[in-house]
Design a protein around this motif. Structure first.
Motif, PDB file in Angstrom:
ATOM      1  N   GLN A 250      -0.056   1.624  -7.468  1.00 14.54           N
ATOM      2  CA  GLN A 250      -0.622   0.311  -7.152  1.00 14.54           C
ATOM      3  C   GLN A 250      -1.985   0.502  -6.502  1.00 14.54           C
ATOM      4  OE1 GLN A 250       1.874  -1.683  -4.335  1.00 14.54           O
ATOM      5  NE2 GLN A 250       1.617  -0.140  -2.761  1.00 14.54           N
TER       6      GLN A 250
ATOM      7  N   PHE B  58       5.513   5.093  -9.290  1.00 12.86           N
ATOM      8  CA  PHE B  58       4.952   3.766  -9.117  1.00 12.86           C
ATOM      9  C   PHE B  58       3.518   3.933  -8.629  1.00 12.86           C
ATOM     10  CE2 PHE B  58       4.009   0.252  -6.199  1.00 12.86           C
ATOM     11  CZ  PHE B  58       4.220  -0.829  -7.034  1.00 12.86           C
TER      12      PHE B  58
ATOM     13  N   ASP C  20       4.629   1.078 -13.359  1.00 10.95           N
ATOM     14  CA  ASP C  20       5.665   2.091 -13.226  1.00 10.95           C
ATOM     15  C   ASP C  20       5.347   3.218 -14.198  1.00 10.95           C
ATOM     16  OD1 ASP C  20       7.168   0.589 -11.368  1.00 10.95           O
ATOM     17  OD2 ASP C  20       8.146  -0.514 -12.997  1.00 10.95           O
TER      18      ASP C  20
ATOM     19  N   THR D  59       0.009   6.296  -5.204  1.00  7.24           N
ATOM     20  CA  THR D  59       1.043   6.622  -6.183  1.00  7.24           C
ATOM     21  C   THR D  59       2.194   7.297  -5.468  1.00  7.24           C
ATOM     22  OG1 THR D  59      -0.635   6.981  -7.883  1.00  7.24           O
ATOM     23  CG2 THR D  59       1.533   7.888  -8.311  1.00  7.24           C
TER      24      THR D  59
ATOM     25  N   GLY E 108      -6.061   3.045  -4.146  1.00  7.67           N
ATOM     26  CA  GLY E 108      -4.660   2.821  -4.441  1.00  7.67           C
ATOM     27  C   GLY E 108      -3.807   3.999  -4.029  1.00  7.67           C
TER      28      GLY E 108
ATOM     29  N   ARG F 192      -1.335  -7.002 -13.544  1.00  7.20           N
ATOM     30  CA  ARG F 192      -2.546  -7.163 -12.747  1.00  7.20           C
ATOM     31  C   ARG F 192      -2.647  -8.612 -12.323  1.00  7.20           C
ATOM     32  NH1 ARG F 192      -8.820  -6.517 -14.274  1.00  7.20           N
ATOM     33  NH2 ARG F 192      -9.568  -7.221 -12.260  1.00  7.20           N
TER      34      ARG F 192
ATOM     35  N   ARG G  60      -5.751  -6.844  -7.895  1.00 11.61           N
ATOM     36  CA  ARG G  60      -4.667  -5.879  -7.636  1.00 11.61           C
ATOM     37  C   ARG G  60      -3.950  -5.500  -8.925  1.00 11.61           C
ATOM     38  NH1 ARG G  60      -3.669  -4.323  -3.100  1.00 11.61           N
ATOM     39  NH2 ARG G  60      -1.515  -3.766  -3.487  1.00 11.61           N
ATOM     40  N   TYR G  61      -3.533  -4.236  -9.025  1.00 11.58           N
ATOM     41  CA  TYR G  61      -2.757  -3.772 -10.172  1.00 11.58           C
ATOM     42  C   TYR G  61      -1.531  -3.011  -9.677  1.00 11.58           C
ATOM     43  CZ  TYR G  61      -4.786   0.779  -9.125  1.00 11.58           C
ATOM     44  OH  TYR G  61      -5.162   1.936  -8.490  1.00 11.58           O
ATOM     45  N   GLN G  62      -0.535  -2.913 -10.544  1.00 16.34           N
ATOM     46  CA  GLN G  62       0.621  -2.064 -10.277  1.00 16.34           C
ATOM     47  C   GLN G  62       1.270  -1.697 -11.600  1.00 16.34           C
ATOM     48  OE1 GLN G  62       2.895  -4.577  -7.640  1.00 16.34           O
ATOM     49  NE2 GLN G  62       4.278  -5.181  -9.286  1.00 16.34           N
TER      50      GLN G  62
END
Length: 173
Positions: free
Chosen positions: A127, A125, A112, A140, A138, A104, A108-110
């Motif tokens: 985000q 993935f 796997d 996926t 977001g 993060r 924003r976050y992401q």
């Protein structure tokens, strides 16, 4: 094809959103996920939808309301959950999924995803970003093998805070 669609719907159900601590309010949230696969739901016979619901409940999931290509559900976020920097509870240990490389930066976050169970195996993935303390959006992307068939699923997810009290909605465990 029906098995692929049903397993894909389960995949989309577990690859719902992530929310993070600095920009989130605890309480009741409405989560909406849109995808092309969800648009096919009206074509699934009611008896098979019941089977899908039963299968989801075995994994501790409740199928969300699905209408016009979107799944909408209500989720209770507790104070403790809201404090997590990167809350992996939406993904971790759900239908054999684990979170890897979660990061993060600001709003924003992401992360796997790696999922493996008797019904499907896959990697994905996710985000997104928090647009305010009461909303996020977001997407996926998920590639999986279901019944020996390769399936790609993508989804757009958004969430909005509804209120402080989570009446009739249990927190995620």
């Amino acid at each position: 094809m029906r098995k692929i669609l049903i397993a894909s719907l389960l995949t989309l159900t577990i690859t719902a959103p992530v929310v993070a601590h600095e920009h989130i309010r605890p309480g009741l949230w409405e989560i909406t996920t849109r995808s092309d696969l969800l648009a096919l739901v009206p074509h699934i016979p009611s008896e098979q939808m019941q089977q899908l619901s039963t299968l989801a409940s075995r994994y501790g999931l409740k199928l969300p309301e699905i209408e016009n290509g979107a799944a909408t559900s209500k989720v209770c976020i507790t104070e403790e959950m809201a404090k997590q920097e990167i809350p992996t509870y939406f993904y971790e240990n759900r239908s054999g999924c684990t979170v890897k490389n979660a990061t993060r930066t600001g709003n924003r976050y992401q992360l796997d995803l790696a999922c493996s169970n008797q019904h499907f195996q896959g990697d994905g993935f996710a985000q997104g970003s928090f647009t305010s303390p009461e909303s996020f959006a977001g997407n996926t992307e998920f590639d999986s093998t279901i019944g020996g068939n390769l399936v790609h699923a993508s989804a757009e997810t958004s969430g909005r805070w509804i209120g402080e009290h989570c009446t009739a909605v249990n927190p995620l465990q």
